[in-house]
Design an enzyme around this catalytic site. Structure first.
Site, PDB file in Angstrom:
ATOM      1  N   LYS A   9       0.850  -1.194   0.000  1.00  0.00           N
ATOM      2  CA  LYS A   9       0.000   0.000   0.000  1.00  0.00           C
ATOM      3  C   LYS A   9       0.882   1.239   0.000  1.00  0.00           C
ATOM      4  CE  LYS A   9      -4.563   0.698   0.590  1.00  0.00           C
ATOM      5  NZ  LYS A   9      -5.558   0.020  -0.267  1.00  0.00           N
ATOM      6  N   THR A  69      -4.518  -5.156   1.055  1.00  0.00           N
ATOM      7  CA  THR A  69      -3.706  -3.956   1.278  1.00  0.00           C
ATOM      8  C   THR A  69      -4.481  -2.955   2.127  1.00  0.00           C
ATOM      9  OG1 THR A  69      -4.383  -2.853  -0.758  1.00  0.00           O
ATOM     10  CG2 THR A  69      -2.473  -4.310  -0.899  1.00  0.00           C
ATOM     11  N   ASP A  70      -5.788  -3.021   2.089  1.00  0.00           N
ATOM     12  CA  ASP A  70      -6.594  -2.168   2.959  1.00  0.00           C
ATOM     13  C   ASP A  70      -6.331  -2.497   4.432  1.00  0.00           C
ATOM     14  OD1 ASP A  70      -8.812  -0.145   3.110  1.00  0.00           O
ATOM     15  OD2 ASP A  70      -9.705  -1.785   4.263  1.00  0.00           O
TER      16      ASP A  70
END
Ligand SMILES: O=c1[nH]c(=O)c2[nH]c(=O)[nH]c2[nH]1
Length: 317
Positions: A9, A69-70
């Site tokens: 990210k 990735t959140d």
């Protein structure tokens, strides 16, 4: 050949209030910087995760082991609240170790951050001016950066690389720089300059001998980007430069002299020297008029180690 495989990210904006103040900074004659209050500690973080276990997500579309990735973004933000230290280097290392502790199929974390400068502004306080502890100015100037690599090695998690940096320093010296004596041939159109307004963009990286100094946990050990900035400004101010190449060499020498805890300094400079429009202004002692240069721009890349501090002849490669 080893395949490239990572995911992660970027643009994870972290704003933490009332982090531990950065104190115990080594005094250097080039700088008035004494520490950071860290009332606001802001960073833009980028994390990349590696591990062979992620291959099936690329090949088969099997997401069983994929940490979204959140979730990585949430992990970084949540740990910003747990971090007890005062530096970006320390925070990035802390969160990377936690990632490897939490997810056993991750093997390497590459993480970097750019600190968001929030500047203090003086406000009237008890008859004089004091920096406000409440209101800060978002700054678009140069930034402190850090990159950390953390790996799982057998049974332990180790920090395997670290670099600290100053990014996007832009300095203009209005007179006292020259550039002459270079190769003249059929391709040369540049006139020699004996006094040019020298505008440079600088990125400076440095590496410590001992990671503990980079974390900011040893007295006198941490090198603040503000001090590196002030050394660059002081050397530029004091010395007449014959070229950017020589200017960055002298800045690097001064940085290594002031901070024996550093192993290496790496420069990337840009020449953004203005174009002169009016060399003389009538009725003015020494004013001139300049404008932005046309593209393209020149650049220099140069790294230095402590060997460069040895007397001439011993090391000049
Ligand atoms: O400091 C400089 N170094 C160069 O190598 C160079 N080349 C150039 O055109 N201008 C400059 N300035």
């Amino acid at each position: 050949m080893k395949r490239t495989m990572s995911y992660g990210k970027a643009d994870v904006w972290v704003y933490r209030t009332y982090a531990k103040p950065l104190t115990g900074i080594r005094f250097i004659p080039e700088s008035t910087f004494t520490g950071r209050r860290n009332i606001l500690f802001g960073m833009n973080v980028k994390v990349a995760v590696e591990g062979d276990a992620f291959f099936s997500s690329f090949k088969e579309g099997d997401n069983t082991l994929v940490v979204a990735t959140d979730s990585m973004k949430n992990f970084i933000l949540k740990h910003a609240g747990d971090y007890q230290g005062a530096t970006q280097e320390g925070f990035l290392e802390f969160v990377s170790h936690r990632l490897l502790e939490t997810y056993s199929h991750m093997t390497t974390i590459n993480i970097s951050g750019e600190q968001i400068p929030f500047e203090e502004l003086p406000v009237p306080t008890n008859g004089s001016f004091e920096p406000s502890p409440l209101v800060f100015r978002y700054s678009l100037n140069e930034q402190a950066g850090a990159s950390i690599e953390v790996k799982r090695e057998k049974d332990e998690i180790a920090t395997t690389n670290h670099v600290s940096s100053l990014k996007g320093l832009k300095l203009i010296k209005v007179k006292g720089s020259s550039f002459f004596g270079y190769v003249k041939d059929e391709y040369t159109t540049l006139p020699e300059s004996f006094d040019r307004p020298l505008f440079i963009f600088l990125n400076i990286d440095w590496r410590y001998n001992n990671l503990e100094d980079a974390r900011g946990n040893t007295p006198d050990g941490y090198v603040a980007a503000e001090q590196v900035r002030d050394i660059a400004c002081t050397v530029f101010h004091e010395q007449k430069s014959p070229s950017i190449q020589n200017l960055i060499y002298r800045i690097g020498t001064r940085i290594l002299e002031r901070f024996p805890q550093l192993l290496e300094v790496v420069f990337e400079s840009n020449n953004r020297t203005w174009e002169t429009i009016l060399d003389e202004i009538p009725a003015s002692q020494e004013g001139k008029v300049f404008t932005e240069p046309r593209p393209p721009y020149g650049f220099q890349c140069f790294s230095m180690t402590r060997d460069d501090l040895k007397s001439d002849g011993e090391s000049n490669k």
